[in-house]
Design a protein around this motif. Structure first.
Motif, short mmCIF file in Angstrom:
data_model
loop_
_atom_site.label_atom_id
_atom_site.label_comp_id
_atom_site.label_asym_id
_atom_site.label_seq_id
_atom_site.Cartn_x
_atom_site.Cartn_y
_atom_site.Cartn_z
N LYS A 126 49.24 35.07 41.15
CA LYS A 126 48.18 35.32 42.14
C LYS A 126 48.71 35.15 43.55
O LYS A 126 48.40 35.91 44.45
CB LYS A 126 46.97 34.41 41.89
N GLU A 184 40.78 45.79 43.29
CA GLU A 184 41.00 44.98 42.07
C GLU A 184 41.91 43.80 42.37
O GLU A 184 41.83 42.76 41.72
CB GLU A 184 41.67 45.82 40.97
N SER A 217 39.79 41.03 43.82
CA SER A 217 38.96 40.38 42.79
C SER A 217 39.79 39.45 41.93
O SER A 217 39.33 38.36 41.56
CB SER A 217 38.31 41.41 41.86
N PHE A 218 40.98 39.88 41.60
CA PHE A 218 41.89 39.06 40.80
C PHE A 218 42.16 37.72 41.50
O PHE A 218 42.19 36.67 40.87
CB PHE A 218 43.18 39.84 40.57
N SER A 268 38.73 35.12 42.15
CA SER A 268 38.25 34.25 41.08
C SER A 268 39.46 33.64 40.38
O SER A 268 40.20 34.31 39.67
CB SER A 268 37.37 35.08 40.14
N GLU A 288 40.03 31.90 37.83
CA GLU A 288 40.18 31.96 36.36
C GLU A 288 40.51 33.36 35.88
O GLU A 288 40.91 33.53 34.73
CB GLU A 288 38.88 31.52 35.66
N SER A 289 40.32 34.36 36.71
CA SER A 289 40.43 35.75 36.25
C SER A 289 41.83 36.12 35.77
O SER A 289 42.84 35.79 36.40
CB SER A 289 40.03 36.70 37.38
N ASN A 290 41.86 36.82 34.62
CA ASN A 290 43.12 37.39 34.13
C ASN A 290 43.13 38.91 34.31
O ASN A 290 43.97 39.61 33.75
CB ASN A 290 43.30 37.07 32.64
N GLU A 291 42.17 39.42 35.08
CA GLU A 291 41.97 40.86 35.21
C GLU A 291 42.84 41.48 36.30
O GLU A 291 42.37 41.72 37.41
CB GLU A 291 40.50 41.17 35.53
N HIS A 294 44.27 29.58 33.47
CA HIS A 294 44.47 29.13 34.85
C HIS A 294 44.82 27.66 34.96
O HIS A 294 45.32 27.22 35.98
CB HIS A 294 43.25 29.47 35.72
#
Ligand SMILES: [Zn+2]
Length: 275
Positions: free
Chosen positions: A120, A140, A143-144, A147, A149-152, A222
């Motif tokens: 990140k 995108e 957004s990654f 957040s 915790e996001s794995n997107e 995370h």
């Protein structure tokens, strides 16, 4: 300590039009507190006949390399969420550079790493160095980051790394890079600052010689801290071009070859003229 001014612009993370603070890339705590560096326009390099032997002079600056790219809130968000993890990762790489020999393939274990936070932070560095259209085109990425915790991280983005002393720092914006030998084009952005170089690619499916892909860091939890077994090349960055890891000798012989070919072409041209 050098003071850095605020600038008005669009924050590369939240997209607000506001005053932007100076973001060190990489973070100050990752060996970029008082970096002296020479800032040279890319055009000057293109214009230079032999940029290796007679590099264009540019302006010397001090106080750590960075960009006015994030608002105060986003800057401190990144600082608290990802920078501590990035610092550990950078210290691990630096310890390795301090003891190993030059330009080999290194196999090593790096301990206490938080891979999701590291990737990140690397993505945030690419947001920081690129212009504001970058956030608009690739929301995108924000957004990654926003957040924790996001794995997107969508598959069209890939991250590659290498170890480097960064003979020349590299801060290359998003650009298309053609390989004349293979006929392929890579769209990428690249950052090189000791101990690491990073390449972010866009819609690229192939491999990149010598580089170690770490996109997989996005899939870690995370909160996970772990030891990683890495196999990574140390590469030189003498020329200010993305994906160019030639040694000094190789660059010199390439320049000599192209000058020789130019001479041959000129001679042929002269013979034709004299006919
Ligand atoms: Zn912001």
């Amino acid at each position: 300590m050098a003071r850095h001014k605020m600038e008005f612009g669009i924050c590369r993370l939240c997209g607000k039009k506001t005053s932007l603070s100076y973001e060190h890339v990489p973070p100050k705590v990752a060996f970029n507190k008082n970096t002296k560096f020479v800032s040279v326009d890319f055009e000057e390099y293109i214009g230079a006949e032999n940029a290796l032997k007679n590099p264009p002079k540019g302006k010397t600056k001090q106080g750590g390399i960075g960009y006015n790219s994030f608002c105060v809130n986003c800057n401190s968000f990144l600082g608290s969420k990802y920078v501590p993890a990035y610092k550990n990762w950078a210290i691990g790489g630096m310890q390795l550079l301090n003891k190993k020999e030059e330009y080999g393939l290194h196999g090593y274990t790096i301990k206490e790493i938080e891979p999701l936070k590291v990737i990140k932070h690397i993505v945030s560095m690419f947001l920081a160095i690129n212009r504001d259209w970058f956030l608009e085109s690739f929301p995108e990425l924000a957004s990654f980051l926003n957040s924790p915790e996001s794995n997107e991280l969508p598959d069209k983005f890939r991250i590659f790394m290498y170890l480097t002393r960064a003979e020349r720092f590299r801060y290359m914006h998003y650009s298309a890079h053609g390989n004349f030998k293979t006929g392929t084009t890579t769209v990428c952005s690249e950052i090189a600052f000791p101990p690491y170089g990073y390449v972010m690619t866009f819609d690229y499916k192939g491999k990149i010689s010598y580089l170690n892909e770490i996109t997989d860091f996005k899939n870690f939890d995370h909160n996970l801290k772990t030891s990683l077994n890495m196999v990574t090349y140390q590469l030189p960055t003498y020329m200010p071009f993305p994906l160019d890891y030639r040694s000094e000798n190789k660059i010199e012989s390439d320049i000599d070859n192209s000058l020789r070919q130019l001479e041959i072409l000129k001679k042929k041209h002269d013979i034709k003229k004299n006919d």
